[in-house]
Design a protein around this motif. Structure first.
Motif, PDB file in Angstrom:
ATOM      1  N   VAL A 132      50.438  47.580  33.976  1.00  0.00           N
ATOM      2  CA  VAL A 132      49.937  46.313  34.510  1.00  0.00           C
ATOM      3  C   VAL A 132      49.553  45.414  33.336  1.00  0.00           C
ATOM      4  O   VAL A 132      48.948  45.881  32.372  1.00  0.00           O
ATOM      5  CB  VAL A 132      48.704  46.516  35.412  1.00  0.00           C
ATOM      6  CG1 VAL A 132      48.179  45.179  35.920  1.00  0.00           C
ATOM      7  CG2 VAL A 132      49.033  47.424  36.586  1.00  0.00           C
ATOM      8  N   ASP A 133      49.922  44.137  33.426  1.00  0.00           N
ATOM      9  CA  ASP A 133      49.556  43.185  32.377  1.00  0.00           C
ATOM     10  C   ASP A 133      48.304  42.395  32.730  1.00  0.00           C
ATOM     11  O   ASP A 133      47.400  42.249  31.908  1.00  0.00           O
ATOM     12  CB  ASP A 133      50.721  42.213  32.131  1.00  0.00           C
ATOM     13  CG  ASP A 133      51.982  42.911  31.663  1.00  0.00           C
ATOM     14  OD1 ASP A 133      51.898  43.724  30.727  1.00  0.00           O
ATOM     15  OD2 ASP A 133      53.055  42.651  32.249  1.00  0.00           O
ATOM     16  N   ILE A 134      48.263  41.891  33.969  1.00  0.00           N
ATOM     17  CA  ILE A 134      47.155  41.044  34.416  1.00  0.00           C
ATOM     18  C   ILE A 134      46.663  41.526  35.776  1.00  0.00           C
ATOM     19  O   ILE A 134      47.462  41.896  36.636  1.00  0.00           O
ATOM     20  CB  ILE A 134      47.589  39.561  34.569  1.00  0.00           C
ATOM     21  CG1 ILE A 134      48.158  39.018  33.254  1.00  0.00           C
ATOM     22  CG2 ILE A 134      46.412  38.705  35.044  1.00  0.00           C
ATOM     23  CD1 ILE A 134      47.145  38.810  32.170  1.00  0.00           C
ATOM     24  N   ILE A 135      45.350  41.505  35.959  1.00  0.00           N
ATOM     25  CA  ILE A 135      44.773  41.811  37.269  1.00  0.00           C
ATOM     26  C   ILE A 135      43.956  40.610  37.724  1.00  0.00           C
ATOM     27  O   ILE A 135      43.090  40.125  36.997  1.00  0.00           O
ATOM     28  CB  ILE A 135      43.861  43.049  37.217  1.00  0.00           C
ATOM     29  CG1 ILE A 135      44.647  44.282  36.767  1.00  0.00           C
ATOM     30  CG2 ILE A 135      43.228  43.311  38.599  1.00  0.00           C
ATOM     31  CD1 ILE A 135      43.799  45.522  36.573  1.00  0.00           C
ATOM     32  N   LEU A 136      44.272  40.110  38.924  1.00  0.00           N
ATOM     33  CA  LEU A 136      43.420  39.108  39.564  1.00  0.00           C
ATOM     34  C   LEU A 136      42.360  39.878  40.325  1.00  0.00           C
ATOM     35  O   LEU A 136      42.662  40.558  41.307  1.00  0.00           O
ATOM     36  CB  LEU A 136      44.229  38.221  40.510  1.00  0.00           C
ATOM     37  CG  LEU A 136      45.260  37.271  39.883  1.00  0.00           C
ATOM     38  CD1 LEU A 136      45.901  36.410  40.966  1.00  0.00           C
ATOM     39  CD2 LEU A 136      44.631  36.400  38.817  1.00  0.00           C
ATOM     40  N   MET A 137      41.116  39.780  39.889  1.00  0.00           N
ATOM     41  CA  MET A 137      40.047  40.664  40.362  1.00  0.00           C
ATOM     42  C   MET A 137      38.947  39.905  41.104  1.00  0.00           C
ATOM     43  O   MET A 137      38.297  39.015  40.538  1.00  0.00           O
ATOM     44  CB  MET A 137      39.434  41.391  39.164  1.00  0.00           C
ATOM     45  CG  MET A 137      38.374  42.421  39.513  1.00  0.00           C
ATOM     46  SD  MET A 137      39.082  44.025  39.964  1.00  0.00           S
ATOM     47  CE  MET A 137      39.607  44.606  38.334  1.00  0.00           C
ATOM     48  N   ASP A 138      38.740  40.270  42.365  1.00  0.00           N
ATOM     49  CA  ASP A 138      37.597  39.749  43.104  1.00  0.00           C
ATOM     50  C   ASP A 138      36.328  40.426  42.571  1.00  0.00           C
ATOM     51  O   ASP A 138      36.399  41.488  41.936  1.00  0.00           O
ATOM     52  CB  ASP A 138      37.778  40.049  44.596  1.00  0.00           C
ATOM     53  CG  ASP A 138      36.723  39.370  45.454  1.00  0.00           C
ATOM     54  OD1 ASP A 138      36.130  38.377  44.998  1.00  0.00           O
ATOM     55  OD2 ASP A 138      36.494  39.838  46.576  1.00  0.00           O
ATOM     56  N   VAL A 139      35.179  39.839  42.812  1.00  0.00           N
ATOM     57  CA  VAL A 139      33.926  40.427  42.340  1.00  0.00           C
ATOM     58  C   VAL A 139      33.309  41.348  43.388  1.00  0.00           C
ATOM     59  O   VAL A 139      33.056  42.527  43.133  1.00  0.00           O
ATOM     60  CB  VAL A 139      32.913  39.336  41.943  1.00  0.00           C
ATOM     61  CG1 VAL A 139      31.564  39.962  41.591  1.00  0.00           C
ATOM     62  CG2 VAL A 139      33.436  38.525  40.762  1.00  0.00           C
ATOM     63  N   GLN A 140      33.058  40.810  44.567  1.00  0.00           N
ATOM     64  CA  GLN A 140      32.371  41.582  45.601  1.00  0.00           C
ATOM     65  C   GLN A 140      33.379  42.394  46.416  1.00  0.00           C
ATOM     66  O   GLN A 140      34.048  41.864  47.299  1.00  0.00           O
ATOM     67  CB  GLN A 140      31.577  40.641  46.509  1.00  0.00           C
ATOM     68  CG  GLN A 140      30.409  39.976  45.803  1.00  0.00           C
ATOM     69  CD  GLN A 140      29.594  39.101  46.737  1.00  0.00           C
ATOM     70  OE1 GLN A 140      30.122  38.200  47.384  1.00  0.00           O
ATOM     71  NE2 GLN A 140      28.299  39.361  46.809  1.00  0.00           N
ATOM     72  N   MET A 141      33.457  43.684  46.085  1.00  0.00           N
ATOM     73  CA  MET A 141      34.348  44.604  46.781  1.00  0.00           C
ATOM     74  C   MET A 141      33.627  45.921  47.016  1.00  0.00           C
ATOM     75  O   MET A 141      32.713  46.275  46.260  1.00  0.00           O
ATOM     76  CB  MET A 141      35.625  44.844  45.967  1.00  0.00           C
ATOM     77  CG  MET A 141      36.524  43.637  45.811  1.00  0.00           C
ATOM     78  SD  MET A 141      38.090  44.024  44.970  1.00  0.00           S
ATOM     79  CE  MET A 141      37.494  44.341  43.290  1.00  0.00           C
ATOM     80  N   PRO A 142      34.021  46.665  48.041  1.00  0.00           N
ATOM     81  CA  PRO A 142      33.378  47.964  48.307  1.00  0.00           C
ATOM     82  C   PRO A 142      33.797  49.020  47.290  1.00  0.00           C
ATOM     83  O   PRO A 142      34.710  48.810  46.494  1.00  0.00           O
ATOM     84  CB  PRO A 142      33.894  48.306  49.714  1.00  0.00           C
ATOM     85  CG  PRO A 142      35.221  47.611  49.798  1.00  0.00           C
ATOM     86  CD  PRO A 142      35.040  46.324  49.048  1.00  0.00           C
ATOM     87  N   VAL A 143      33.102  50.139  47.333  1.00  0.00           N
ATOM     88  CA  VAL A 143      33.368  51.322  46.491  1.00  0.00           C
ATOM     89  C   VAL A 143      33.016  51.055  45.030  1.00  0.00           C
ATOM     90  O   VAL A 143      32.166  51.721  44.439  1.00  0.00           O
ATOM     91  CB  VAL A 143      34.819  51.818  46.604  1.00  0.00           C
ATOM     92  CG1 VAL A 143      34.997  53.116  45.814  1.00  0.00           C
ATOM     93  CG2 VAL A 143      35.230  52.003  48.061  1.00  0.00           C
ATOM     94  N   LEU A 144      33.696  50.079  44.417  1.00  0.00           N
ATOM     95  CA  LEU A 144      33.412  49.696  43.029  1.00  0.00           C
ATOM     96  C   LEU A 144      33.643  48.197  42.924  1.00  0.00           C
ATOM     97  O   LEU A 144      34.714  47.699  43.280  1.00  0.00           O
ATOM     98  CB  LEU A 144      34.328  50.444  42.058  1.00  0.00           C
ATOM     99  CG  LEU A 144      34.058  50.226  40.560  1.00  0.00           C
ATOM    100  CD1 LEU A 144      32.722  50.854  40.150  1.00  0.00           C
ATOM    101  CD2 LEU A 144      35.198  50.809  39.721  1.00  0.00           C
ATOM    102  N   ASP A 145      32.638  47.458  42.460  1.00  0.00           N
ATOM    103  CA  ASP A 145      32.789  46.007  42.405  1.00  0.00           C
ATOM    104  C   ASP A 145      33.698  45.585  41.254  1.00  0.00           C
ATOM    105  O   ASP A 145      34.034  46.371  40.369  1.00  0.00           O
ATOM    106  CB  ASP A 145      31.425  45.322  42.301  1.00  0.00           C
ATOM    107  CG  ASP A 145      30.696  45.641  41.007  1.00  0.00           C
ATOM    108  OD1 ASP A 145      31.192  45.245  39.929  1.00  0.00           O
ATOM    109  OD2 ASP A 145      29.626  46.277  41.057  1.00  0.00           O
ATOM    110  N   GLY A 146      34.078  44.308  41.268  1.00  0.00           N
ATOM    111  CA  GLY A 146      35.021  43.813  40.282  1.00  0.00           C
ATOM    112  C   GLY A 146      34.502  43.812  38.858  1.00  0.00           C
ATOM    113  O   GLY A 146      35.284  43.955  37.915  1.00  0.00           O
ATOM    114  N   ILE A 147      33.204  43.653  38.676  1.00  0.00           N
ATOM    115  CA  ILE A 147      32.631  43.659  37.326  1.00  0.00           C
ATOM    116  C   ILE A 147      32.765  45.036  36.686  1.00  0.00           C
ATOM    117  O   ILE A 147      33.227  45.181  35.555  1.00  0.00           O
ATOM    118  CB  ILE A 147      31.144  43.236  37.356  1.00  0.00           C
ATOM    119  CG1 ILE A 147      30.983  41.862  38.022  1.00  0.00           C
ATOM    120  CG2 ILE A 147      30.581  43.228  35.939  1.00  0.00           C
ATOM    121  CD1 ILE A 147      31.704  40.740  37.320  1.00  0.00           C
TER     122      ILE A 147
END
Length: 244
Positions: free
Chosen positions: A50-65
């Motif tokens: 993977v080169d780039i990930i578009l990452m949301d912040v507020q997500m279940p299990v493990l957050d984007g940060i």
């Protein structure tokens, strides 16, 4: 050229579908996967190129940060955080975690494509006004930490203790590179720095490239963090250049 391999990480299926639809028409970008939480993003990046990930912040299990911290720390991909810019703590924490950029969820398709290309090309996607907000956040954190330890806020800049290793890297810069770093960290663009220093914009770009290598950071975003943590920029310096 190989296409940019992109992973979408968002817990909302409709958001993922929307981004995938916008990006799938681009020949130079390949959406290689979609995941619904940060842990799935970490696992996918570990198992697939993977080169780039578009990452949301507020997500279940493990957050984007936290997911960003693990992925960037392992050198698996660059991360663009999906944000509304309404939460300074998200912005600050994402930078510390190693994110290379920030993108509004309601961004136009062209802006989205440009963002992916910019970060894939090694550039940081951080507007000057956002840089200023990052510096302000560092200043607030410094004051909070020192107030908690019983140090008056008015003495905050006097007691900041930069890391010796960072000081050594800072000392490796030429006077011109140091000036450019300070101007970058106070929120000026290359064009504004060139005007301030009375040099060509190409010269500024060369200085920026050289200083990033010397202080061992990936991009301008991390250079802002370095400038503050090394003591080059102190609370109260926000928005001012070195020549003021």
């Amino acid at each position: 050229m190989e296409p940019i391999r992109l992973l979408l990480a968002d817990d909302q299926a409709l958001v993922r579908a929307g981004f995938a639809m916008m990006l799938s028409v681009e020949e130079e970008i390949e959406v290689v996967g979609e995941v619904a939480n940060g842990q799935e993003a970490v696992d996918f990046a570990a198992a697939h190129p993977v080169d780039i990930i578009l990452m949301d912040v507020q997500m279940p299990v493990l957050d984007g940060i936290r997911a960003t911290e693990q992925i960037v720390g392992a050198g698996r991909a660059k991360v663009i955080i999906l944000t509304t810019f309404e939460r300074d703590d998200y912005l600050f924490d994402a930078i510390r975690a190693g994110a290379s950029g920030f993108l509004l969820k309601n961004a136009d398709p062209d802006d989205l494509v440009d963002a992916v290309h910019a970060v894939a090309g090694g550039h940081a996607l951080l507007a000057p006004e956002v840089t200023v907000r990052v510096i302000e956040r560092f200043a607030r954190q410094l004051d909070e930490e020192q107030q908690a330890s019983g140090v008056p806020a008015t003495q905050a800049t006097a007691v900041q203790q930069p890391d010796p290793a960072q000081q050594k890297l800072l000392a490796s810069l030429t006077a011109r590179e140091r000036e450019v770093l300070e101007l970058v960290a106070t929120g000026l663009s290359n064009a504004e720095i060139a005007s301030r220093m009375f040099v060509a914009e190409a010269t500024v770009k060369t200085h920026v490239s050289n200083l990033l290598g010397k202080i061992q950071v990936r991009d301008r975003v991390q250079a802002v963090v370095f400038a503050y943590e090394s003591g080059l920029i102190l609370a109260g310096d926000t928005g001012r250049g070195a020549s003021d």
